[in-house]
Design an enzyme around this catalytic site. Structure first.
Site, short mmCIF file in Angstrom:
data_model
loop_
_atom_site.label_atom_id
_atom_site.label_comp_id
_atom_site.label_asym_id
_atom_site.label_seq_id
_atom_site.Cartn_x
_atom_site.Cartn_y
_atom_site.Cartn_z
CD GLN A 191 -2.65 -1.06 2.66
OE1 GLN A 191 -2.57 -2.05 3.36
NE2 GLN A 191 -3.35 0.01 3.04
CG PHE A 222 -8.19 -5.60 4.25
CD1 PHE A 222 -9.37 -4.95 3.92
CD2 PHE A 222 -7.88 -6.79 3.59
CE1 PHE A 222 -10.22 -5.47 2.96
CE2 PHE A 222 -8.74 -7.31 2.63
CZ PHE A 222 -9.92 -6.65 2.31
CD GLU A 226 -0.52 2.97 6.72
OE1 GLU A 226 -1.66 2.56 6.95
OE2 GLU A 226 -0.06 4.03 7.18
NE ARG A 304 -7.12 7.27 11.83
CZ ARG A 304 -7.80 8.24 11.21
NH1 ARG A 304 -9.04 8.52 11.57
NH2 ARG A 304 -7.25 8.93 10.24
NE ARG A 336 -12.59 -1.63 5.41
CZ ARG A 336 -13.23 -2.35 4.51
NH1 ARG A 336 -13.15 -3.67 4.54
NH2 ARG A 336 -13.93 -1.78 3.56
CG PHE A 338 -4.57 3.64 11.53
CD1 PHE A 338 -3.70 2.83 10.84
CD2 PHE A 338 -4.05 4.78 12.15
CE1 PHE A 338 -2.33 3.12 10.75
CE2 PHE A 338 -2.69 5.09 12.09
CZ PHE A 338 -1.84 4.26 11.37
CB THR A 433 -3.73 11.03 12.94
OG1 THR A 433 -2.76 10.00 12.77
CG2 THR A 433 -5.11 10.41 13.09
CB ALA A 502 -5.81 7.67 6.35
CD GLU A 705 -9.21 3.53 7.70
OE1 GLU A 705 -9.17 4.70 7.28
OE2 GLU A 705 -8.44 3.09 8.56
N1 MTE Z 1 -11.36 -2.65 0.36
C1 MTE Z 1 -10.81 -3.70 -0.28
N2 MTE Z 1 -11.55 -4.36 -1.18
N3 MTE Z 1 -9.53 -4.10 -0.03
C2 MTE Z 1 -8.76 -3.46 0.91
O1 MTE Z 1 -7.61 -3.85 1.13
N4 MTE Z 1 -8.62 -1.65 2.58
C3 MTE Z 1 -9.38 -0.79 3.50
C4 MTE Z 1 -10.46 -0.02 2.72
N5 MTE Z 1 -11.22 -0.91 1.89
C5 MTE Z 1 -9.33 -2.35 1.61
C6 MTE Z 1 -10.65 -1.97 1.27
C7 MTE Z 1 -8.55 0.17 4.20
S1 MTE Z 1 -7.74 -0.32 5.58
C8 MTE Z 1 -8.44 1.46 3.79
S2 MTE Z 1 -7.54 2.58 4.65
C9 MTE Z 1 -9.08 1.94 2.56
O2 MTE Z 1 -9.82 0.92 1.89
C10 MTE Z 1 -7.99 2.47 1.64
O3 MTE Z 1 -8.50 2.89 0.42
P1 MTE Z 1 -9.21 4.31 0.22
O4 MTE Z 1 -8.34 5.31 0.90
O5 MTE Z 1 -9.26 4.48 -1.24
O6 MTE Z 1 -10.55 4.21 0.87
N1 HPA Z 2 -4.55 6.29 9.10
C1 HPA Z 2 -4.02 5.29 8.39
N2 HPA Z 2 -2.75 5.15 8.19
C2 HPA Z 2 -1.94 6.04 8.74
C3 HPA Z 2 -2.43 7.10 9.49
C4 HPA Z 2 -3.81 7.23 9.68
O1 HPA Z 2 -4.31 8.15 10.33
N3 HPA Z 2 -1.37 7.80 9.92
C5 HPA Z 2 -0.29 7.16 9.44
N4 HPA Z 2 -0.63 6.10 8.72
MO1 MOS Z 3 -6.10 1.52 6.20
S1 MOS Z 3 -5.83 0.66 8.05
O1 MOS Z 3 -5.64 3.11 6.74
O2 MOS Z 3 -4.76 0.90 5.35
#
Ligand code: MTE
Ligand code: HPA
Ligand code: MOS
Length: 769
Positions: A191, A222, A226, A304, A336, A338, A433, A502, A705
């Site tokens: 990620q 998920f 990261e 968070r 997810r 966090f 954050t 995030a 999330e």
């Molecule tokens: N959805 C799918 N299908 N696969 C994933 O790995 N990760 C989740 C969420 N939804 C995830 C998911 C997490 S932890 C985050 S932070 C967000 O998607 C990241 O993507 P976005 O910032 O585009 O929402």
């Molecule tokens: N969310 C998810 N990932 C992160 C964050 C947060 O607030 N800060 C640093 N990594």
């Molecule tokens: Mo999502 S836990 O911020 O990759």
């Protein structure tokens, strides 16, 4: 618009790390993880392993050409254990062989002599011994110590949430291919392309401009990728750099489960005070976060937790303290939510306990304390609240009075099956954050054939971000979606990326894309205005054509591009977006850290089989604040997935480490995730359409999330069903609520030891049989 990946997903044409065609001469790696959680490494014997067929070389810390360090926030995480091991699965050696099988067979022949040291797995024990990753932090609002006197009821308790395995379908991995002049092409299931680039740069000792990290998509992250994709990329890069050969490592599921960190388990103490109107006057909470053996992202996750410790409620007096505790588990990491879910479970537990003591429904306390616009969070930001709108719409739309009545009727009529329901409001802040991370870049090229190429720092991991970015570019240029292509994410095209995390990826990268496209469109409008001899403000682009005052002209998109190109106008743009307005002062623990908040309310209903302790999640009914959703199908998918993942965390997914720090739930036979039977029978989603001019892309609020936290309601719905069976049941606030725990609690005695005066279930049992 349908997901742009739908076609290749269905036909099996989507390329993940393991689908990349192999370059001739590719070698395969496998890591040897420490069998001991904590100890002094007296000996590492690879002689037998090195003689195994196909083995090319075995790497250890001694082979590191840069620094033996991959820590992201704090440099406390060696790539290879050196002298000591800190968790089971910590890499001690990396075998490189001519095949996957050969590498894995050789790993089994490695021998170590490790003198064990004391193993800590419990965060409270770590805290008591002063084993902290960072100094503790405290958020305060008002004055709790003075506020207790104003409370008519003060209730204290403890709540514990367990970890969670990410279980992305694609396991961790990397494939590194050396180029000329020691440049490395790094395919990584990450990620955070820049996180990988930095970790490789540091450990291999090459400048970042020699490291091209490229990602087409992930089979899920998920949060687990990261920061924790770094290890595998660094191992492969080190080996590729030494051997001048391509090296690939795609982890076996059981190795992935054993060697990577998970959602942080937390143990927490709470004290909540209410007045006679059920207003929460004061809340004091202490969080003990189980960080594992290294910092990884734990300090940010802990932060968070503090941000979300009051969930969707306004509480005028708050004191929240968090400890990030160093234990001998694999470093726990982003998952997810966090840290937010861990904070929210505790306030919901506090409310549930208060409700039980006061003998009122928890929903009454929840509703009485929902945030209003203008209310202050413990960190200083003022709420722009949709909490009441979501709650009220949920009550009306889904008719909670009827739901309660039906459950009461059912429970009166049934002895061995009991239903329960819970309301779960959610308020989740959108932005990293850490303020500096809220930036993104996009590189857009318009080619003279009319097609558009977009590169951003966003990683597609199933959440649909690439589809949303296509929508942004297509909207600005007035093009059909198939004219826009999202390129694989590459650190050579887009630098210094924040991870896709995030929930902010579409906001940040979408806004940067919008800026880049808008800049190019602006130049094209100048060209069109000059050619058509009209005011530039009269020009729009629609349906691949230039429009003047809303009417089509005979200038189509391609003709315009050729004219612009002939005039030597740039058809490319690199744009930079940084979220405005946000700031945070870490010394005062006050500021305005979030661009906005996402709100929602879920109603969860469950049925417990009180003979077996098994249960079904009958329905989850949601009102969710989408803003103005730019892709309702994708957003609905995110809600459904988040809910099921949240329910899994709360109910059946049980991470178990033994006292020696070894993962016992190390395969899908011992670690259960929701399948179609365990998923809710029904998920209903109502859109709360809010149109505020916020910082969301096209006013479409982040959705990744927040829905996970609706799943917390499943735990409380189960609790309510169990209390319907045995009102005096002792149900500690611990997760997950596995059927085994349900069964034990159903037939438990109250915590104070008195015998439950309850109907004779045994005789009914006999009757039912
Ligand atoms: N959805 C799918 N299908 N696969 C994933 O790995 N990760 C989740 C969420 N939804 C995830 C998911 C997490 S932890 C985050 S932070 C967000 O998607 C990241 O993507 P976005 O910032 O585009 O929402
Ligand atoms: N969310 C998810 N990932 C992160 C964050 C947060 O607030 N800060 C640093 N990594
Ligand atoms: Mo999502 S836990 O911020 O990759």
């Amino acid at each position: 618009m349908k997901n742009i990946d739908a076609g290749t997903h269905v036909k099996g044409g989507s390329v993940y790390l393991d689908d990349i065609p192999l370059v001739n001469g590719t070698l395969f790696g496998a890591a040897y993880g420490s069998p001991v959680a904590h100890g002094n490494i007296e000996q590492l014997d690879v002689t037998e392993a090195a003689q195994m067929p196909g083995v090319v070389r075995i790497f250890t810390y001694a082979d590191i050409t840069g620094e033996n360090q991959i820590g992201g926030i704090i440099p406390d995480e060696p790539l290879f254990a050196e002298g000591q091991t800190h968790f089971c699965g910590m890499p001690l050696a990396f075998v490189v062989a001519t095949s996957n099988e050969a590498a894995r067979a050789a790993v089994k022949k490695i021998k170590t002599a490790i003198t064990p040291l004391p193993v800590i797995t419990d965060p409270r024990e770590a805290q008591a011994r002063g084993e902290l990753i960072v100094p503790p932090r405290t958020f305060t609002l008002g004055d709790v110590s003075a506020a207790w006197q104003q409370c008519t009821h003060v209730i204290e308790g403890r709540a514990d949430t367990n970890g969670q395995e990410h279980l992305y379908i694609e396991t961790q991995g990397a494939y590194v291919i050396p180029q000329e002049n020691d440049v490395l092409k790094i395919y990584s299931s990450t990620q955070g392309p820049t996180a990988v680039q930095r970790a490789v740069s540091r450990s291999v000792g090459l400048p970042m401009h020699m490291l091209d990290v490229e990602i087409t998509r992930l089979g899920g992250g998920f949060g687990g990728k990261e920061d924790q994709a770094n290890t595998w990329a660094a191992l492969c890069a080190l080996a590729a750099h030494h051997l001048k050969k391509p090296v690939k490592y795609s982890l076996h599921r059981m190795d992935d489960m054993a060697m990577t960190g998970k959602r942080h388990p937390y143990s927490s103490d709470f004290k909540i005070g209410l007045d006679h109107e059920l207003k929460i006057v004061a809340y004091e909470v202490t969080f003990y976060q189980n960080a594992g053996a290294a910092a990884d992202l734990s300090p940010a996750v802990m932060e968070r937790t503090l941000f979300h410790c009051t969930n969707s409620y306004f509480i005028p007096n708050v004191k929240a303290t968090a400890y990030s505790c160093r234990t001998h588990l694999p470093p726990n990491t982003a998952f997810r939510g966090f840290g937010g879910p861990q904070g929210m479970f505790v306030i919901e537990a506090a409310i549930a306990k208060a409700a039980a003591v006061l003998d009122v429904p928890a929903a009454k306390i929840q509703r009485q304390n929902l945030l209003h616009t203008g209310d202050e969070f413990p960190y200083g930001q003022k709420a722009q609240s949709e909490a009441h709108a979501c709650w009220n719409k949920a009550e009306e739309w889904y008719d909670t009075a009827a739901i309660r009545h039906n459950i009461f009727t059912f429970n009166t009529a049934n002895k061995l099956y009991k239903k329960g329901m819970a309301m779960m409001p959610v308020c989740f802040g959108i932005s990293f954050t850490k303020t500096l991370m809220n930036q993104a870049r996009a590189l857009v090229h318009v080619y003279t054939d009319g097609s558009v190429s977009v590169s951003t720092g966003a990683i597609e991991m199933g959440q649909g971000v690439n589809t949303k970015i296509v929508q942004v570019a297509a909207a600005v240029f007035g093009l059909p979606a198939d004219k826009v292509r999202i390129q694989p994410t590459s650190t050579f095209r887009i630098a210094n990326t924040s991870p896709s995390a995030a929930s902010a990826t579409a906001d940040l990268n979408g806004k940067a894309t919008w800026m880049a496209c808008t800049a190019i469109a602006g130049r094209l409008k100048e060209v069109a205005a000059a050619e058509l001899n009209v005011n530039v403000n009269a020009i729009t682009f629609q349906q691949e054509r230039v429009y003047v005052h809303g009417a089509p002209t005979d200038w189509d998109w391609k003709k315009l591009l050729m004219a612009a190109y002939a005039k030597r106008v740039s058809l490319s743009e690199h744009a930079h977006y940084a979220t405005p307005e946000i700031h945070f002062d870490g010394a005062k623990e006050k500021g305005h850290p979030f661009a906005y908040h996402v709100y929602g309310t879920a109603i969860l209903e469950v049925t417990v089989d009180c003979l077996r302790g098994t249960y079904t999640i009958d329905t989850v009914k949601v009102v969710h604040d989408f803003g103005a959703s730019m892709n309702p199908a994708i957003d609905q998918g995110q809600i459904e997935g988040g809910i099921v993942q949240g329910i899994g965390w709360m109910t059946m997914e049980e991470v178990i480490y033994d006292a020696e720090g070894r993962l016992r739930s190390n395969a899908l036979s011992t670690y259960k995730v929701p399948d179609i039977y365990a998923a809710p029978k029904e998920i209903l989603i109502e859109f709360l359409d809010t149109q505020q001019d916020n910082l969301a892309i096209f006013r479409s609020k982040a959705v990744g999330e927040p829905p996970l936290m609706y799943g917390i309601g499943a735990w409380f719905a189960l609790r309510n069903a169990m209390l319907a069976f045995n009102p005096a049941a002792d149900i500690p606030f611990t997760t997950p609520m596995t059927p085994e725990k349900v069964l034990l609690a159903l037939y438990s005695k109250p915590a104070n030891g008195t015998i439950v005066a309850h109907e004779n279930t045994v005789s009914h049992l006999a009757v039912d049989k």
